[in-house]
Motif scaffolding. Structure first.
Motif, PDB file in Angstrom:
ATOM      1  N   LYS A 384       0.847  -1.184   0.000  1.00  0.00           N
ATOM      2  CA  LYS A 384       0.000   0.000   0.000  1.00  0.00           C
ATOM      3  C   LYS A 384       0.887   1.240   0.000  1.00  0.00           C
ATOM      4  N   ILE A 386       1.000   5.320   0.070  1.00  0.00           N
ATOM      5  CA  ILE A 386       0.279   6.550   0.379  1.00  0.00           C
ATOM      6  C   ILE A 386       1.103   7.707  -0.168  1.00  0.00           C
ATOM      7  N   ASP A 395      -4.176   6.961  -2.256  1.00  0.00           N
ATOM      8  CA  ASP A 395      -3.620   5.640  -1.961  1.00  0.00           C
ATOM      9  C   ASP A 395      -3.502   4.832  -3.235  1.00  0.00           C
TER      10      ASP A 395
END
Length: 732
Positions: A384, A386, A395
């Motif tokens: 993930k 960001i 995101d």
């Protein structure tokens, strides 16, 4: 007298203001006639607005294009932004935009662009009725015509310096015809600057000399001209600043002939006074030699060359030629300490001549530098990301797979080295990771691609946030047309055609009971004789471009036409004044609205029908016709690619020109204008227009020697060597 300078970028804007401009004109990222310029983001415009207010300088925003039907929601949002931030005036062309300004933004002043094509005092009167506070005159007017226009109760603006178009502005289809890039929408590719062949001769027949009115300043100041304009939104900041300063000095009376002559450094073309004094000697090839000659190369060694004379200083770029052939540009030249040599990585031929010049165009592409911070977290085979920017965060989640052997992978943290160098203007600020693992190089490369593509999309969406629209704006955009009655075919002709046109057209074309006659004033007796015999309706078409005395002559000659003739096809705003109590009006191809709002505005102004633009692509034509109730469309014709007032011997009637890719044009002379028309005919053959709400279909037979056989060919589709223009492609 206002000095109005161009700004294609924020840097150019600062140069213009700091060097004496009273006002600056500029474009936002969308909707202006100079798409290739850097133009202004909304944030840059806000900064410019604040700076201009401190300096007591006005800003005019260019919205001077024809708008497609699907562009009006964004246009409304741009106007909302400008009304909130503040604007001194917008520069416009499209009747639809004029209607919106009058309805929803009455406090925003608008100036009518030179693209609007105002060429006589009768047009000025009509422009005032529209609500304009200023008119930028067509560049083709001479001094006498400018003086007449200046006596009307409306501000006028004229161009004083910069590039000139061969075509009458706002009526050029050449770039669009060649490749779907519309000059009327800011995408001109300037095919007129190329070499064409005519009767075995090749030349830059349509390449105009640059305009230079610096020697006319004293006379211009005596005229009632509100603003003197410098063309150049594609020019670099130094060019804008220097030229603005020279004109400011001239307006203040603080300039000598030597300083005036410096303007020759700022153009790669010959310069002239344009149309104010003459219609001749206005075209030429680009100059082989220009600028201030500083010497001839006599030696080259160790990445530097020596001239045949000493050079004291170098503060401008250098242009090198050899036997008249361009060799190269040195943008930022440097002198050796002994002032004998000029550094150059490129070796130029001995004997080459060197000139000091100012490079006008932006030679360096500006790549934005958007910094972002990145946080990477790995959980259960997923990564993930960001991403944080000054325009907000987003995101990104992708699958990630560890690599066991170090020899077959790289650590994820290596992405930092790639992103710190910057990719397409996106540069990493800080990187945070919860863990560092071995991954394949391909995974890193794919992650970089995903990051940069999503960054680009995110910044585009969030960098320039336009205001939302209120319900009344949405209602205006989504209004639909009324019911309509299917119309009939119309023949478009001229004096030569009606000489051979059978008077009983219905014998061979029973659906045709209208004939539009072009250039009726060339022989009114023939027109009147035809009117007595033809049983249908006769419409007189008024030429799109008329200068002061030509307009007066047409107005006088209309008194001599047969009383049976009661309809005029008009093609310019000035021609509304020809109606009087006798004539009803329809709108011809000269208006050529791109959208339903422009067409509806003209219909409500008093036209019985309106001809939509032949330049439209099929999607735009469909969107437009869904919203209207009475439109005309030409289905067969030569296309007027451009009009020019330049008077040259090679523009005689019937001259043919051809470019290197096979585009062919034929000239047709009328009064002081030469029309350059496509030799290839436009046709709707092969295009399904069954869903279009077209009322009247027009076949242009003004060059036909056998109208009866040509009508039969059009009806059966027996047409060779034709073009669908933009109906088969997307118009930019």
């Amino acid at each position: 007298m206002e000095l109005l300078s161009p700004s294609g970028s924020y840097e150019s804007f600062i140069e213009a203001v700091n060097n004496g401009a009273n006002a600056v004109y500029l474009g936002l990222k969308s909707f202006n006639a100079r798409k290739p310029a850097s133009n202004f983001s909304l944030k840059e415009y806000e900064r410019a607005r604040e700076f201009a207010k401190r300096k007591n300088v006005k800003i005019y925003v260019t919205l001077n294009i024809d708008f497609k039907p699907n562009e009006f929601e964004k246009l409304f949002r741009v106007l909302e932004f400008l009304s909130q931030v503040g604007i001194d005036a917008v520069i416009v062309k499209d009747f639809g935009l004029i209607d919106i300004l009058k309805r929803f933004y009455p406090n925003i002043e608008f100036h009518l662009s030179t693209q609007f094509g105002t060429s006589n005092s009768f047009g000025i009167k009509e422009c005032k009725k529209l609500g304009a506070t200023r008119v930028i005159l067509a560049r083709e007017l001479n001094y006498e015509e400018i003086i007449v226009c200046s006596k009307e109760d409306l501000e006028i603006e004229i161009f004083a310096q910069g590039s000139m178009c061969f075509s009458f502005s706002g009526r050029c289809y050449l770039s669009s015809w060649v490749g779907g890039k519309s000059a009327n929408r800011g995408s001109c590719q300037a095919p007129c600057r190329l070499k064409y062949s005519r009767d075995g001769e090749k030349g830059s027949f349509f390449s105009m000399k640059d305009l230079n009115l610096i020697d006319e300043i004293a006379y211009l100041k005596k005229l009632d001209i509100a603003s003197l304009k410098i063309e150049g939104r594609l020019k670099n900041p130094k060019w804008v600043g220097d030229v603005t300063k020279i004109y400011r000095e001239a307006l203040e009376g603080e300039i000598d002939s030597v300083r005036k002559s410096k303007l020759s450094l700022y153009s790669g073309r010959d310069q002239a006074t344009g149309f104010v004094k003459s219609r001749t000697d206005l075209t030429s090839d680009n100059k082989k030699e220009f600028g201030r000659y500083i010497g001839t190369i006599v030696e080259y060694k160790d990445s530097k060359f020596k001239l045949d004379r000493e050079v004291d200083t170098l503060d401008k770029s250098l242009r090198v030629t050899n036997n008249g052939i361009f060799q190269g540009i040195i943008l930022e030249p440097k002198l050796s300490d002994d002032k004998l040599y000029i550094f150059s990585e490129k070796e130029f031929p001995i004997g080459s001549k060197v000139y000091e010049v100012v490079v006008a165009s932006n030679t360096k592409k500006i790549i934005p530098d958007y910094k972002f911070n990145l946080s990477l977290n790995i959980d259960n085979g997923k990564l993930k990301a960001i991403v944080s920017t000054k325009y907000g965060s987003f995101d990104l989640e992708v699958k990630i797979k560890k690599v066991v052997k170090a020899s077959r992978g790289v650590y994820l943290s290596n992405i930092e080295n790639i992103l710190l160098e910057g990719i397409s203007g996106y540069r990493l600020g800080n990187l945070e990771m919860d863990q560092d693992i071995l991954v394949s190089k391909s995974q890193i490369n794919n992650l970089v691609k995903d990051l940069t593509s999503n960054l680009a999309l995110h910044i585009k969406r969030n960098r320039d946030q336009l205001p939302k629209l209120s319900e009344d704006r949405f209602s205006y955009i989504n209004k639909k047309g009324k019911d309509w009655d299917k119309g009939i075919p119309i023949i478009f002709s001229n004096i030569n055609t009606i000489r051979v046109l059978p008077h009983q057209i219905k014998d061979w074309a029973p659906n045709i009971d209208r004939v539009i006659i072009d250039r009726f004033d060339e022989d009114i007796d023939i027109v009147n004789n035809f009117a007595k015999r033809f049983k249908g309706e006769i419409i007189l078409s008024i030429f799109p471009i008329l200068f002061e005395n030509e307009f007066l002559d047409i107005k006088n000659k209309l008194n001599s036409v047969d009383i049976k003739i009661s309809t005029l096809e008009i093609n310019d705003i000035s021609q509304f004044g020809l109606a009087g109590d006798r004539f009803s009006l329809i709108g011809g191809i000269g208006f050529s609205p791109f959208n339903q709002f422009a067409a509806d505005f003209l219909l409500k102004k008093g036209l019985k029908s309106i001809h939509i633009s032949q330049e439209l692509d099929k999607d735009s034509l469909k969107n437009l016709s869904d919203s209207l109730y009475s439109i005309d469309f030409t289905v067969y014709s030569r296309v007027p690619l451009f009009y020019s007032r330049v008077d040259e011997k090679n523009h005689r009637d019937g001259s043919e020109f051809k470019d290197r890719i096979g585009t062919e044009m034929v000239t047709s002379n009328y009064r002081s204008i030469t029309s350059f028309e496509s030799k290839e005919y436009f046709s709707i053959k092969g295009i399904d227009l069954s869903e279009m709400r077209v009322k009247n279909l027009i076949a242009d037979l003004k060059y036909s020697s056998s109208p009866e056989s040509d009508i039969k060919r059009i009806k059966t589709g027996d047409i060779d060597n034709y073009s669908n223009f933009n109906l088969g492609r997307r118009l930019d």
